[in-house]
Design a protein around this motif. Structure first.
Motif: not given
Length: 155
Positions: A9, A95, A99, A102
């Motif tokens: 990422f 995912q 991300a 986050r």
């Protein structure tokens, strides 16, 4: 022996040459799902201000998914989340969403919101499994029978 692909990422520039095809595929996908709708996705230029973080998921350097976090006064909105069709079903959407969450936490925000369309059943399932709940329209969004707004507290 073949080396497995590496998923990474990155915070990226949405105007970068290798990101353009991914955004164009997203626009085409939305046009297919909502051919007669007045869907007006956020432009690439609207993804470049300082209050926006644009993330890509890359496999061996090639962008295969993207999403953006747009910071507002009291919430962060997820925009332009997309996974290439060939990469779906592998958990990449989950995912990518993690991300993005986050990134929201990193900036000190706790409320995350998004808007998606009723025809995007896979996206709706992903968001619901991740703890997002339907909410009234927010920001520039207005009530629309083809649109669903959702939110999640990260506190």
């Amino acid at each position: 022996m073949l080396k497995p692909p590496v998923l990474q990422f990155h915070v990226d520039d949405p105007t970068a040459a290798d990101i353009g095809p991914l955004i164009r595929q997203l626009d085409g996908y939305l046009t297919e799902l909502y051919p007669t709708s007045n869907i007006h996705p956020v432009s690439v230029d609207e993804l470049t201000p300082p209050n926006v973080t644009f993330l890509t998921a890359r496999v061996d350097g090639t962008p295969v998914a993207c999403g953006a976090c747009v910071r507002h006064a009291d919430y962060v909105e997820v925009k332009r989340m997309y996974v290439l069709p060939a990469c779906r079903g592998l958990g990449l959407g989950k995912q990518l969403l993690e991300a993005l969450e986050r990134e929201v936490r990193r900036t000190g925000n706790t409320m995350i919101r998004l808007e998606t369309g009723t025809a995007q059943t896979e996206a709706l399932e992903l968001y619901e499994r991740a703890g997002y709940r339907r909410c009234p329209p927010f920001g520039d969004h207005r009530a629309n029978p083809r649109s669903i707004c959702m939110e999640k507290s990260l506190a």
